[in-house]
Design an enzyme around this catalytic site. Sequence first.
Site, PDB file in Angstrom:
ATOM      1  N   ASP A 185      42.166  38.792  47.442  1.00 13.21           N
ATOM      2  CA  ASP A 185      41.980  38.303  45.836  1.00 13.21           C
ATOM      3  C   ASP A 185      42.772  37.357  45.524  1.00 13.21           C
ATOM      4  OD1 ASP A 185      42.743  40.332  42.801  1.00 13.21           O
ATOM      5  OD2 ASP A 185      41.709  38.367  43.274  1.00 13.21           O
ATOM      6  N   ASP A 238      38.417  32.431  42.329  1.00 10.09           N
ATOM      7  CA  ASP A 238      38.888  33.960  42.351  1.00 10.09           C
ATOM      8  C   ASP A 238      38.008  34.679  43.116  1.00 10.09           C
ATOM      9  OD1 ASP A 238      39.668  36.053  39.454  1.00 10.09           O
ATOM     10  OD2 ASP A 238      39.762  36.218  41.661  1.00 10.09           O
TER      11      ASP A 238
HETATM   12  C1  LIG Z   1      36.999  41.150  36.616  1.00  7.67           C
HETATM   13  C2  LIG Z   1      38.382  40.847  37.145  1.00  7.67           C
HETATM   14  N1  LIG Z   1      38.787  39.714  36.916  1.00  7.67           N
HETATM   15  C3  LIG Z   1      39.820  39.775  35.830  1.00  7.67           C
HETATM   16  O1  LIG Z   1      40.183  40.569  35.267  1.00  7.67           O
HETATM   17  C4  LIG Z   1      40.493  38.308  35.509  1.00  7.67           C
HETATM   18  C5  LIG Z   1      40.672  37.660  34.199  1.00  7.67           C
HETATM   19  C6  LIG Z   1      40.040  38.341  33.179  1.00  7.67           C
HETATM   20  C7  LIG Z   1      40.995  38.248  31.967  1.00  7.67           C
HETATM   21  C8  LIG Z   1      40.590  38.792  30.950  1.00  7.67           C
HETATM   22  C9  LIG Z   1      39.228  39.227  30.698  1.00  7.67           C
HETATM   23  C10 LIG Z   1      38.213  39.387  31.805  1.00  7.67           C
HETATM   24  C11 LIG Z   1      38.840  38.752  32.975  1.00  7.67           C
HETATM   25  C12 LIG Z   1      41.374  36.665  34.362  1.00  7.67           C
HETATM   26  S1  LIG Z   1      41.745  36.148  35.942  1.00  7.67           S
HETATM   27  C13 LIG Z   1      40.768  37.484  36.700  1.00  7.67           C
HETATM   28  N2  LIG Z   1      40.829  37.758  38.076  1.00  7.67           N
HETATM   29  C14 LIG Z   1      41.643  38.855  38.729  1.00  7.67           C
HETATM   30  O2  LIG Z   1      41.975  39.736  38.170  1.00  7.67           O
HETATM   31  C15 LIG Z   1      41.319  39.078  40.167  1.00  7.67           C
HETATM   32  N3  LIG Z   1      41.728  40.402  40.410  1.00  7.67           N
HETATM   33  C16 LIG Z   1      40.437  41.211  40.138  1.00  7.67           C
HETATM   34  C17 LIG Z   1      40.931  42.527  40.564  1.00  7.67           C
HETATM   35  C18 LIG Z   1      39.678  43.566  40.256  1.00  7.67           C
HETATM   36  C19 LIG Z   1      39.685  44.221  38.930  1.00  7.67           C
HETATM   37  N4  LIG Z   1      38.784  44.849  39.001  1.00  7.67           N
HETATM   38  C20 LIG Z   1      37.984  45.038  40.151  1.00  7.67           C
HETATM   39  C21 LIG Z   1      36.917  45.946  40.507  1.00  7.67           C
HETATM   40  C22 LIG Z   1      36.480  45.686  41.920  1.00  7.67           C
HETATM   41  C23 LIG Z   1      37.119  44.940  42.934  1.00  7.67           C
HETATM   42  C24 LIG Z   1      38.227  43.963  42.388  1.00  7.67           C
HETATM   43  C25 LIG Z   1      38.889  44.201  41.019  1.00  7.67           C
END
Ligand SMILES: CCNC(=O)c1c(-c2ccccc2)csc1NC(=O)CNCCc1c[nH]c2ccccc12
Length: 326
Positions: free
Chosen positions: A33, A215
Amino acid sequence: AQSGTVAADPQQYDQAYLSPVTIGNSQLMLDFDTGSADLWAFSNETPASESVGHAKYDSSTGTELQGYSWSITYGDQSGAAGNVYADKVVVGGVTATKQAVEAATSISTSFSDNTDSDGLLGLAFSSINTVTPKQQTTFFDTVKPTLAKALFTCDLKQGNAGSYTFGYIDTSKYTGSVTYVPVDDSQGFWSFTAGGYSVGSDNATSGSVGVSIADTGTSLLYLPAAVAKAYYAKAGGKFDNQQGGYTLPCNGNAPDFNVAIGGKTFVVPGSYIAYAPITSGSQTCFGGIQANTGIGFNIFGDVFLKAVYAIFDVSQGAPRLGFAAQ
Ligand SMILES: CCNC(=O)c1c(-c2ccccc2)csc1NC(=O)CNCCc1c[nH]c2ccccc12
């Protein structure tokens, strides 16, 4: 000097990509990630009710960091928390002899329910690692001094196994030249600025996509609301409140999305944007492009990254991202 490569196997609909990692004597499948900086895993300390179907890290091989803890919440409101160990971590032959391994004592249901994934291996900048009282380094930062080249690469594919490399660039994985752009790591992300865009064959790139992060941990491509709107106007899609995002016909006619990065145009095939049927068998697909409303920047997630070969490079001192067509 070390270098190595590891497979990145797609889950259904390429929702996430999982790679084999050895931690101590445990073999786990982790989601690499580049959008977070914690290496955490289901463990012998995770309640049995939350870890059904998951491989677990056996922390008895590690050295507990007494009094250390971690807790992470992602934008989709999923998250996990727990204790910290120092243990040996091996990825594709590259070894970190004492890597901070975050053993989960509690995990949200979205991770417990996804039994393919046994945790995450963060590859963002260590400045956003959540371990307290002393922040820990990512696997990449831990092994960086021992790598042949201070970089890692990502070659994700639609519906097929891709790979990550550490310490070298696999020139057989891309065509043409690599376009490098500067990275702003001040927020802990691999953040770059994307330029103009166009939809389908009309090459009059318009507007500017703006500040974006690369990402691998996010499935979709989140763009400014106006850009998403312009795409679906051409794709015959609509915003579906019930689905919580844009949907479009699954019929294979979705137009490509073209975006300029570093002056070079990269193409996301329309077939990647008709992402997945909203319910199995439906002719309506959830869109792989969504609006970045509430996020504050664009997220170039797997829908984009599987269209390119990406190089996450700190070998020049200042961090930079390289993109090449694949
Ligand atoms: C949907 C996941 N991504 C995020 O929430 C995210 C945001 C983000 C912030 C606010 C609202 C929506 C997204 C910013 S950077 C960012 N990127 C991360 O957070 C990268 N890590 C994601 C880990 C992760 C979260 N839920 C999952 C479900 C399956 C596999 C991986 C995951």
